[in-house]
Motif scaffolding. Structure first.
Motif, PDB file in Angstrom:
ATOM      1  N   GLU A  49       0.831  -1.198   0.000  1.00 52.55           N
ATOM      2  CA  GLU A  49       0.000   0.000   0.000  1.00 52.55           C
ATOM      3  C   GLU A  49       0.870   1.254   0.000  1.00 52.55           C
ATOM      4  OE1 GLU A  49      -3.322   0.265   2.621  1.00 52.55           O
ATOM      5  OE2 GLU A  49      -3.769  -1.887   2.497  1.00 52.55           O
ATOM      6  N   ASP A  50       1.994   1.215   0.690  1.00 52.35           N
ATOM      7  CA  ASP A  50       2.898   2.363   0.694  1.00 52.35           C
ATOM      8  C   ASP A  50       3.410   2.657  -0.711  1.00 52.35           C
ATOM      9  OD1 ASP A  50       2.620   2.770   3.389  1.00 52.35           O
ATOM     10  OD2 ASP A  50       4.465   1.710   3.939  1.00 52.35           O
ATOM     11  N   LEU A  51       3.757   1.612  -1.450  1.00 52.90           N
ATOM     12  CA  LEU A  51       4.223   1.813  -2.817  1.00 52.90           C
ATOM     13  C   LEU A  51       3.080   2.323  -3.698  1.00 52.90           C
ATOM     14  CD1 LEU A  51       6.333   1.715  -4.986  1.00 52.90           C
ATOM     15  CD2 LEU A  51       5.918  -0.742  -5.263  1.00 52.90           C
ATOM     16  N   ALA A  52       1.869   1.814  -3.492  1.00 52.91           N
ATOM     17  CA  ALA A  52       0.719   2.291  -4.259  1.00 52.91           C
ATOM     18  C   ALA A  52       0.496   3.788  -4.029  1.00 52.91           C
ATOM     19  CB  ALA A  52      -0.533   1.505  -3.882  1.00 52.91           C
ATOM     20  N   VAL A  53       0.670   4.240  -2.779  1.00 57.07           N
ATOM     21  CA  VAL A  53       0.545   5.672  -2.490  1.00 57.07           C
ATOM     22  C   VAL A  53       1.631   6.454  -3.213  1.00 57.07           C
ATOM     23  CG1 VAL A  53       0.740   7.408  -0.676  1.00 57.07           C
ATOM     24  CG2 VAL A  53      -0.634   5.353  -0.290  1.00 57.07           C
ATOM     25  N   ARG A  54       2.853   5.928  -3.229  1.00 50.80           N
ATOM     26  CA  ARG A  54       3.948   6.602  -3.942  1.00 50.80           C
ATOM     27  C   ARG A  54       3.670   6.654  -5.438  1.00 50.80           C
ATOM     28  NH1 ARG A  54       9.485   4.248  -3.245  1.00 50.80           N
ATOM     29  NH2 ARG A  54      10.005   6.138  -4.407  1.00 50.80           N
ATOM     30  N   TRP A  55       3.104   5.592  -5.985  1.00 49.16           N
ATOM     31  CA  TRP A  55       2.727   5.624  -7.399  1.00 49.16           C
ATOM     32  C   TRP A  55       1.732   6.750  -7.649  1.00 49.16           C
ATOM     33  CZ3 TRP A  55       1.971   1.235 -11.327  1.00 49.16           C
ATOM     34  CH2 TRP A  55       3.162   0.526 -11.506  1.00 49.16           C
ATOM     35  N   ALA A  56       0.714   6.852  -6.804  1.00 46.19           N
ATOM     36  CA  ALA A  56      -0.340   7.838  -7.017  1.00 46.19           C
ATOM     37  C   ALA A  56       0.171   9.264  -6.857  1.00 46.19           C
ATOM     38  CB  ALA A  56      -1.500   7.584  -6.054  1.00 46.19           C
ATOM     39  N   THR A  57       1.036   9.482  -5.891  1.00 46.70           N
ATOM     40  CA  THR A  57       1.439  10.841  -5.555  1.00 46.70           C
ATOM     41  C   THR A  57       2.696  11.310  -6.271  1.00 46.70           C
ATOM     42  OG1 THR A  57       2.681  10.046  -3.629  1.00 46.70           O
ATOM     43  CG2 THR A  57       0.375  10.702  -3.280  1.00 46.70           C
ATOM     44  N   ALA A  58       3.565  10.397  -6.672  1.00 48.44           N
ATOM     45  CA  ALA A  58       4.852  10.802  -7.243  1.00 48.44           C
ATOM     46  C   ALA A  58       5.247  10.029  -8.495  1.00 48.44           C
ATOM     47  CB  ALA A  58       5.952  10.656  -6.185  1.00 48.44           C
ATOM     48  N   LEU A  59       5.252   8.706  -8.428  1.00 53.14           N
ATOM     49  CA  LEU A  59       5.826   7.922  -9.522  1.00 53.14           C
ATOM     50  C   LEU A  59       4.986   7.959 -10.785  1.00 53.14           C
ATOM     51  CD1 LEU A  59       7.107   4.889  -7.420  1.00 53.14           C
ATOM     52  CD2 LEU A  59       8.397   6.887  -8.220  1.00 53.14           C
ATOM     53  N   ALA A  60       3.666   7.798 -10.674  1.00 49.43           N
ATOM     54  CA  ALA A  60       2.817   7.862 -11.866  1.00 49.43           C
ATOM     55  C   ALA A  60       2.795   9.264 -12.466  1.00 49.43           C
ATOM     56  CB  ALA A  60       1.402   7.381 -11.540  1.00 49.43           C
ATOM     57  N   PRO A  61       2.669  10.346 -11.677  1.00 48.71           N
ATOM     58  CA  PRO A  61       2.756  11.684 -12.267  1.00 48.71           C
ATOM     59  C   PRO A  61       4.091  11.944 -12.961  1.00 48.71           C
ATOM     60  CG  PRO A  61       1.731  11.813 -10.112  1.00 48.71           C
ATOM     61  CD  PRO A  61       2.233  10.404 -10.254  1.00 48.71           C
ATOM     62  N   ALA A  62       5.196  11.443 -12.386  1.00 51.69           N
ATOM     63  CA  ALA A  62       6.502  11.624 -13.022  1.00 51.69           C
ATOM     64  C   ALA A  62       6.600  10.820 -14.309  1.00 51.69           C
ATOM     65  CB  ALA A  62       7.617  11.211 -12.053  1.00 51.69           C
ATOM     66  N   HIS A  63       6.070   9.604 -14.298  1.00 52.89           N
ATOM     67  CA  HIS A  63       6.046   8.754 -15.492  1.00 52.89           C
ATOM     68  C   HIS A  63       5.362   9.487 -16.649  1.00 52.89           C
ATOM     69  CE1 HIS A  63       5.867   4.874 -17.641  1.00 52.89           C
ATOM     70  NE2 HIS A  63       4.600   5.137 -17.911  1.00 52.89           N
ATOM     71  N   ARG A  64       4.265  10.170 -16.337  1.00 54.52           N
ATOM     72  CA  ARG A  64       3.537  10.925 -17.364  1.00 54.52           C
ATOM     73  C   ARG A  64       4.290  12.187 -17.762  1.00 54.52           C
ATOM     74  NH1 ARG A  64       0.301  15.217 -17.856  1.00 54.52           N
ATOM     75  NH2 ARG A  64       0.468  15.713 -15.635  1.00 54.52           N
ATOM     76  N   ALA A  65       4.706  12.987 -16.777  1.00 60.79           N
ATOM     77  CA  ALA A  65       5.326  14.275 -17.057  1.00 60.79           C
ATOM     78  C   ALA A  65       6.643  14.135 -17.813  1.00 60.79           C
ATOM     79  CB  ALA A  65       5.555  15.034 -15.747  1.00 60.79           C
ATOM     80  N   GLU A  66       7.371  13.058 -17.564  1.00 62.12           N
ATOM     81  CA  GLU A  66       8.657  12.845 -18.228  1.00 62.12           C
ATOM     82  C   GLU A  66       8.521  12.225 -19.602  1.00 62.12           C
ATOM     83  OE1 GLU A  66      10.794  10.543 -15.370  1.00 62.12           O
ATOM     84  OE2 GLU A  66      10.852  12.189 -13.899  1.00 62.12           O
ATOM     85  N   GLY A  67       7.270  11.951 -20.034  1.00 67.64           N
ATOM     86  CA  GLY A  67       7.029  11.485 -21.391  1.00 67.64           C
ATOM     87  C   GLY A  67       7.136   9.994 -21.598  1.00 67.64           C
ATOM     88  N   HIS A  68       7.272   9.226 -20.507  1.00 65.36           N
ATOM     89  CA  HIS A  68       7.414   7.771 -20.663  1.00 65.36           C
ATOM     90  C   HIS A  68       6.092   7.113 -21.043  1.00 65.36           C
ATOM     91  CE1 HIS A  68      11.375   8.306 -19.112  1.00 65.36           C
ATOM     92  NE2 HIS A  68      10.970   8.632 -17.896  1.00 65.36           N
ATOM     93  N   GLY A  69       4.981   7.656 -20.563  1.00 65.83           N
ATOM     94  CA  GLY A  69       3.671   7.063 -20.830  1.00 65.83           C
ATOM     95  C   GLY A  69       2.646   7.617 -19.873  1.00 65.83           C
ATOM     96  N   ILE A  70       1.713   6.774 -19.460  1.00 62.79           N
ATOM     97  CA  ILE A  70       0.676   7.195 -18.529  1.00 62.79           C
ATOM     98  C   ILE A  70       0.112   5.957 -17.845  1.00 62.79           C
ATOM     99  CG2 ILE A  70      -1.185   7.102 -20.259  1.00 62.79           C
ATOM    100  CD1 ILE A  70      -2.330   9.661 -18.931  1.00 62.79           C
ATOM    101  N   ARG A  71      -0.346   6.116 -16.602  1.00 55.23           N
ATOM    102  CA  ARG A  71      -0.931   5.009 -15.845  1.00 55.23           C
ATOM    103  C   ARG A  71      -2.353   5.362 -15.460  1.00 55.23           C
ATOM    104  NH1 ARG A  71       4.573   4.493 -12.233  1.00 55.23           N
ATOM    105  NH2 ARG A  71       5.711   3.129 -13.663  1.00 55.23           N
ATOM    106  N   PHE A  72      -3.245   4.380 -15.591  1.00 56.82           N
ATOM    107  CA  PHE A  72      -4.648   4.553 -15.257  1.00 56.82           C
ATOM    108  C   PHE A  72      -5.077   3.508 -14.237  1.00 56.82           C
ATOM    109  CE2 PHE A  72      -4.486   5.907 -19.778  1.00 56.82           C
ATOM    110  CZ  PHE A  72      -5.049   7.168 -19.693  1.00 56.82           C
TER     111      PHE A  72
END
Length: 221
Positions: A49-72
């Motif tokens: 759950e801690d990693l899921a929170v990090r995905w939602a708050t930091a890792l997924a937004p960075a993945h999108r903003a850096e142009g790698h893709g997007i997570r839904f």
């Protein structure tokens, strides 16, 4: 600034694909703990759950903003339950091509949700974002994923020999949380990958989603 996808939600007949939220953490952790997800995907393990929170708050937004893709996060319209997760990765902005991978909750399998989510993303990519190629890679033994690829109209382009590792052991619990795949040192086996592609013209034989243009909206560029 790198090219990137807008923060977007995609609505299909039964599903809403939206950005990850902190409240998704328990459902995503349960989803990723499934034996088939552990075996066939390279999503990080253990997915707590801690990693899921990090995905939602930091890792997924960075993945999108850096142009790698997007997570839904994929949810049901009717119940708002989390059905699965869809990720676009390895995006090539010059070629207008990207790779899709997904996982579906054990309780939601067999309902056609994976294919519906993939088609929703494909229509958004081709019609709204001007993409020309969507790729999918499935392990040779993952027949369920191969059936999804066939049902949505993907074309098999060949086999990538010994290009994947199937995880057969328990996930490691002794390593710090990162966004990188981690597995135990034993209980792994190499596998071929089947490469699939979907192009805009391949969609001509697929019935369109209801009101496809009205079902997608940009949250933020």
């Amino acid at each position: 600034m790198a090219a990137s996808f807008p923060e977007t939600a995609i609505s299909t007949e039964r599903l809403l694909l939206r950005p990850l939220e902190v409240g998704d953490a328990p459902a995503l952790a349960e989803l990723m703990a499934d034996e088939l997800v552990h075996a066939w995907t390279d999503f990080p393990q253990p997915f707590t759950e801690d990693l899921a929170v990090r995905w939602a708050t930091a890792l997924a937004p960075a993945h999108r903003a850096e142009g790698h893709g997007i997570r839904f996060t994929v949810t049901e319209h009717l119940t708002q339950r989390v059905v699965g997760l869809v990720e676009l990765r390895h995006t090539d902005w010059r070629l207008r091509a990207t790779e899709i991978c997904y996982v579906t909750a054990a309780w939601a399998r067999g309902e056609g949700y994976a294919g519906e989510a993939v088609l929703g993303v494909a229509q958004w990519l081709f019609e709204d974002r001007g993409f020309q190629r969507l790729e999918m890679r499935t392990a040779a033994g993952n027949t369920a994923a191969q059936q999804v690829a066939q049902k949505v109209g993907c074309i098999s382009e060949g086999v990538l020999r010994s290009a994947w590792i199937v995880r057969e052991s328990e996930p490691r619990t002794d390593a710090p949380l990162t966004d990188e795949p981690r597995t135990a040192a034993t209980g792994e086996s190499r596998s071929d990958l089947i490469l699939w592609s979907l192009l805009p013209e391949d969609m001509e034989e697929i019935p369109p989603l209801p009101d496809p243009r009205a079902g997608r909206y940009v949250l933020r560029d």
